[in-house]
Every structure is written in structure tokens, then in C-alpha cells.
Design an enzyme around this catalytic site. Structure first.
Site, PDB file in Angstrom:
ATOM      1  N   GLU A 133       0.865  -1.178   0.000  1.00  0.00           N
ATOM      2  CA  GLU A 133       0.000   0.000   0.000  1.00  0.00           C
ATOM      3  C   GLU A 133       0.907   1.236   0.000  1.00  0.00           C
ATOM      4  O   GLU A 133       1.282   1.750   1.031  1.00  0.00           O
ATOM      5  CB  GLU A 133      -0.920  -0.001   1.217  1.00  0.00           C
ATOM      6  CG  GLU A 133      -1.973   1.090   1.157  1.00  0.00           C
ATOM      7  CD  GLU A 133      -2.848   1.150   2.398  1.00  0.00           C
ATOM      8  OE1 GLU A 133      -3.668   2.087   2.483  1.00  0.00           O
ATOM      9  OE2 GLU A 133      -2.715   0.281   3.282  1.00  0.00           O
ATOM     10  N   HIS A 197      -5.225   6.239  -2.003  1.00  0.00           N
ATOM     11  CA  HIS A 197      -4.450   7.414  -1.587  1.00  0.00           C
ATOM     12  C   HIS A 197      -4.151   8.271  -2.819  1.00  0.00           C
ATOM     13  O   HIS A 197      -3.004   8.570  -3.141  1.00  0.00           O
ATOM     14  CB  HIS A 197      -3.166   6.982  -0.868  1.00  0.00           C
ATOM     15  CG  HIS A 197      -3.433   6.304   0.439  1.00  0.00           C
ATOM     16  ND1 HIS A 197      -3.575   7.001   1.614  1.00  0.00           N
ATOM     17  CD2 HIS A 197      -3.609   4.996   0.747  1.00  0.00           C
ATOM     18  CE1 HIS A 197      -3.824   6.147   2.601  1.00  0.00           C
ATOM     19  NE2 HIS A 197      -3.858   4.920   2.091  1.00  0.00           N
ATOM     20  N   ASN A 221     -12.285   6.351   1.224  1.00  0.00           N
ATOM     21  CA  ASN A 221     -11.238   6.853   2.111  1.00  0.00           C
ATOM     22  C   ASN A 221      -9.959   7.154   1.354  1.00  0.00           C
ATOM     23  O   ASN A 221      -9.524   6.375   0.505  1.00  0.00           O
ATOM     24  CB  ASN A 221     -10.941   5.840   3.220  1.00  0.00           C
ATOM     25  CG  ASN A 221     -12.129   5.618   4.133  1.00  0.00           C
ATOM     26  OD1 ASN A 221     -12.685   4.518   4.176  1.00  0.00           O
ATOM     27  ND2 ASN A 221     -12.536   6.644   4.843  1.00  0.00           N
ATOM     28  N   ASP A 250     -16.886  -0.388   9.407  1.00  0.00           N
ATOM     29  CA  ASP A 250     -16.773  -0.298  10.863  1.00  0.00           C
ATOM     30  C   ASP A 250     -17.613   0.832  11.450  1.00  0.00           C
ATOM     31  O   ASP A 250     -17.588   1.068  12.662  1.00  0.00           O
ATOM     32  CB  ASP A 250     -15.311  -0.133  11.280  1.00  0.00           C
ATOM     33  CG  ASP A 250     -14.658   1.138  10.754  1.00  0.00           C
ATOM     34  OD1 ASP A 250     -15.308   1.886   9.986  1.00  0.00           O
ATOM     35  OD2 ASP A 250     -13.489   1.390  11.101  1.00  0.00           O
ATOM     36  N   GLY A 251     -18.357   1.542  10.586  1.00  0.00           N
ATOM     37  CA  GLY A 251     -19.159   2.651  11.061  1.00  0.00           C
ATOM     38  C   GLY A 251     -18.371   3.904  11.348  1.00  0.00           C
ATOM     39  O   GLY A 251     -18.941   4.916  11.772  1.00  0.00           O
ATOM     40  N   HIS A 253     -15.011   4.674   9.277  1.00  0.00           N
ATOM     41  CA  HIS A 253     -14.307   5.124   8.074  1.00  0.00           C
ATOM     42  C   HIS A 253     -15.242   5.714   7.034  1.00  0.00           C
ATOM     43  O   HIS A 253     -14.879   6.663   6.330  1.00  0.00           O
ATOM     44  CB  HIS A 253     -13.510   3.964   7.463  1.00  0.00           C
ATOM     45  CG  HIS A 253     -12.202   3.718   8.142  1.00  0.00           C
ATOM     46  ND1 HIS A 253     -12.102   3.112   9.370  1.00  0.00           N
ATOM     47  CD2 HIS A 253     -10.934   4.020   7.755  1.00  0.00           C
ATOM     48  CE1 HIS A 253     -10.834   3.038   9.722  1.00  0.00           C
ATOM     49  NE2 HIS A 253     -10.098   3.575   8.761  1.00  0.00           N
ATOM     50  N   ASP A 275      -8.322  -3.441   7.067  1.00  0.00           N
ATOM     51  CA  ASP A 275      -7.273  -2.431   7.291  1.00  0.00           C
ATOM     52  C   ASP A 275      -6.759  -2.562   8.714  1.00  0.00           C
ATOM     53  O   ASP A 275      -6.457  -1.566   9.388  1.00  0.00           O
ATOM     54  CB  ASP A 275      -7.817  -1.026   7.024  1.00  0.00           C
ATOM     55  CG  ASP A 275      -6.722   0.002   6.753  1.00  0.00           C
ATOM     56  OD1 ASP A 275      -5.571  -0.402   6.520  1.00  0.00           O
ATOM     57  OD2 ASP A 275      -7.015   1.213   6.798  1.00  0.00           O
ATOM     58  N   GLY A 310      -5.694   3.303  10.245  1.00  0.00           N
ATOM     59  CA  GLY A 310      -6.079   1.911  10.113  1.00  0.00           C
ATOM     60  C   GLY A 310      -7.319   1.649  10.939  1.00  0.00           C
ATOM     61  O   GLY A 310      -8.080   2.559  11.281  1.00  0.00           O
TER      62      GLY A 310
END
Length: 398
Positions: A133, A197, A221, A250-251, A253, A275, A310
Site C-alpha cells: 500500500e 491514496h 477513504n 466499521d461505522g 471510516h 485495514d 487503520g
């Protein structure tokens, strides 16, 4: 192989990657699945592992973005031993295979990461390859990646990133920041490519896709946002039937409303990713990320300034969140966790389904809580105990 050497695992529900079958059993020889049969078709006298009442059996989860686990960060310890620890940490949550992920770092660290993966590949079927990454990302969308380690690719990087036989090499990059032809060169070298990114425009994204880029790392993201006059990479991903996009459910990000919208509108293939950082499957609530303190606060990995770094997410929780937050049927969430990642990596004829000829990578879980009770990798039961819960029995009770 004789009938006596076959192993049979029976469950109230077997999800094969497409459909849920009631009162079925999976027949295994060696590493592979031989067949799915009805319980009533199990030969008389056969040795059968009966899963607890109500438990589902499904393809093992495949996580293509794992920075760490078990209190280990891959960037800090790019070794076979560290990878083994990370695997054990994630297996408790149904992940049977993964890509250890190295975020933006030096060439020396990238070489060490690739060497570690190459070393462990022959003996550990749960390692599918490596995910780089960065470091070829946009300085405008760094996230917690170090700006001083981001750089333009050089000719030697193609060989450095190319996969070794038997393994996958996934590279996340910002296509607008790369020299002409670099995307095509990596694709020709056998790499899987994902945009991430990045501040790529819609046109730049489409150009990269025409050269072979098919993936999108944690969609929404660390990338140019969707806008009315510049739709950017998000629109390019969602409108393409060939695109695969990772989602961190995850609620934190991405707002669940945005994810629900993407799932309704998207024509491509969503994939669940964690992540994950060292606390997943570990005990420490803080760690260092390239010298920067990261704290787990309210289930979020954050810098001292409060920026996300992360996630403290595991795959079982990601599946659970799909059902609870996104109102998805469990079967669809399971496809996002296994079948789609396998197809993206080019392993869809071997992994991600429970059908004859596929490797016996499986996870057993309670369908209400999505608490994992057991996993198998290449037909072998995991030696890691499932998380202790009141919702799911331990393997010792079988």
C-alpha cells in the site's frame, strides 16, 4: 484415497458461496472439497464432525488488507514469524487467508516484506501474497502514510513489486502520480493493481483501468471525493462491472448511509477489508506506527490528534456490521468476505466457494452473532481457539 480417509463436516446450513443449503455436509479429502451432500446421504458408519445446532459453515474469509494483528505491525517486523502471528490473530475471526500489508516504507523494508512472504508461502496456505500500500501515492491523500517516504517509481521497482511464483502481489498506488506506462508495466509483470491514496480525476482513473487497474483500496477513504462536476475515482469504480472495491465497514471510516448508497448504485464487486492494525487479536491498546503513537479509543485506531490510522476491525465484525448497519442479507455479506476477494486476486477457481475441487478453507459461525467457532485452512482445523462468547460453543464441546 480411501473412503475411510475422507472427512465429513455436517452443519444445519452450508453456504457454498452462492446459495445456502440446509442439513448438508462437506466431504473433504486432503486439502480439497470432494462434494457437498445432504445429511441423509452420509454413508452409514462414516466419521462425521457435527457442528453445533444452528451453526453455519461458509467459505473462509479472505482479507486483502491486513497491516497487523496479535500486537504485531508488519512494517515493524517484516518476517515469516511475524506473519505467522498475524495469521493466528485473524484466524480467530474467520479469516482463513490474507495479504500481509506493508504501508509506505523504504525499498529495504519492501524487499524484506517480499522476502518474508516468499519464505512462508510454501508452508502456510493462509498467506496468499503481499499487499504494498504505497509508496507511490499522492501527497494530497496521505492519511497516516509518511510524506518523506512517498516517492516516484524507478525502473527497478517493477521487478521489486512483481509476484513470486505461487503468490499474489497487490499494489495500491495513485495512477495520476505515476510516469506513463508504469501501470501497464506492473500489470504485465503480474501485479494486481488498486487505486488508493489518490487525487485521480475520473478521466485519469478510467485511463488506468484501461491499462489493467481493477481494484480500489478502501473506497471513499483517502481518495478524491465524489463531486458533481468531477466524479473522480469513486464514480469510475461504481459504474464499472469489472471493478473490485474494498470497503471498511466499521461505522467510522465511511458513514453507513454512503455505503448503502454505493451498494445500491454500484455495478462492481464490493469486498470487505479490515485495514487491521496490531490490536486486532491482541491485547495492547496502543502502538507505534513508524514512530507515531496510535491509540485505540472507542474501537477506533487514532493518532494523538484524533485522525484515523487503520482500523481495530476483524472480518467477523465486518460481516456482522454489513447485516446490522447496512441491512444486507447474511449471504451477500459472506460473498463480500470471500468470493469477491478470491475473484479479484485471480484465485476464484480455487478459493471463495465450498464446491468440489476447491480448497477446503472454511469458517463455522453462529449466524445471529457472527461469532466464529472454528476454521479450517486447506482442510486442516485451526489450532487457534475461537473467541470466548456465550453465543457460540467452543470446539471442545463437540
Amino acid at each position: 484415497m480411501s473412503e475411510e480417509s475422507r472427512r465429513i463436516i455436517a452443519a444445519d446450513v452450508v453456504f457454498d458461496g452462492e446459495s445456502a443449503h440446509r442439513d448438508c455436509a462437506v466431504v473433504i479429502e486432503g486439502e480439497d472439497i470432494v462434494s457437498l451432500i445432504l445429511r441423509r446421504e452420509i454413508p452409514r458408519g462414516a466419521t462425521v464432525l457435527e457442528l453445533p445446532k444452528g451453526v453455519w459453515l461458509a467459505p473462509g474469509f479472505i482479507d486483502i488488507q491486513v497491516n497487523g494483528g496479535g500486537d504485531i505491525l508488519f512494517n515493524d517486523e517484516p518476517t515469516p514469524e511475524a506473519i505467522a502471528t498475524i495469521l493466528r490473530a485473524h484466524r480467530k475471526f474467520g479469516t482463513t487467508s490474507l495479504l500481509p500489508t506493508l504501508i509506505t516504507d523504504t525499498d529495504e523494508k519492501m524487499i524484506a516484506a517480499k522476502r518474508a512472504v516468499t519464505t512462508i508461502l510454501p508452508r502456510e496456505p493462509g498467506v496468499l501474497g503481499v499487499h504494498f500500500e504505497g509508496p507511490f501515492i499522492s501527497p494530497e491523500r496521505l492519511g497516516v502514510h509518511r510524506a518523506d517516504l512517498c516517492r516516484a517509481p524507478q525502473p527497478h521497482h517493477v521487478e521489486m513489486l512483481a509476484p513470486r511464483p505461487g503468490g499474489v502481489s497487490l499494489v495500491t498506488l495513485a495512477p495520476e502520480a505515476e510516469p506513463p506506462g508504469f501501470v501497464s508495466e506492473l500489470v504485465a509483470a503480474g501485479c494486481k493493481l488498486a487505486l488508493g491514496h489518490s487525487m485521480a480525476t475520473y478521466a485519469q482513473t478510467r485511463a488506468a483501468m484501461s491499462e489493467g487497474l481493477t481494484g480500489f483500496t478502501h473506497l471513499f477513504n483517502a481518495m478524491r471525493p465524489l463531486a458533481s462536476r468531477e466524479p473522480g475515482p469513486i464514480a469510475a469504480a461504481l459504474e464499472s462491472c469489472a471493478a473490485y472495491y474494498g470497503l471498511i465497514v466499521d461505522g467510522e471510516h465511511v458513514d453507513p448511509a454512503m455505503l448503502r448508497l454505493a451498494l445500491r448504485a454500484g455495478l462492481g464487486h464490493p469486498m470487505l477489508v479490515t485495514d487491521a492494525m496490531p490490536p486486532v487479536g491482541g491485547s495492547a491498546q496502543e502502538f507505534l506506527l513508524q514512530g507515531r503513537p496510535i491509540i485505540v479509543r472507542d474501537g477506533r485506531c487514532v493518532t494523538t490528534e484524533g485522525a484515523l490510522a487503520g482500523a481495530a476491525l476483524d472480518m467477523a465484525s465486518a460481516v456482522r456490521n454489513c447485516v446490522a448497519m447496512l441491512d444486507l442479507p447474511l449471504e451477500r455479506a459472506l460473498v463480500f468476505a470471500s468470493t469477491h476477494p478470491a475473484n479479484f486476486l485471480g484465485l476464484g477457481k480455487r478459493l471463495g466457494r465450498l464446491v468440489a475441487g476447491y480448497r477446503a478453507d472454511m469458517t463455522a459461525f453462529d449466524p445471529q452473532s457472527i461469532r466464529v467457532v472454528a476454521t479450517w485452512v486447506a482442510g486442516a482445523p485451526s489450532t487457534e481457539g475461537a473467541p470466548s462468547t456465550q453465543d457460540a460453543p467452543s470446539t471442545e464441546e463437540w
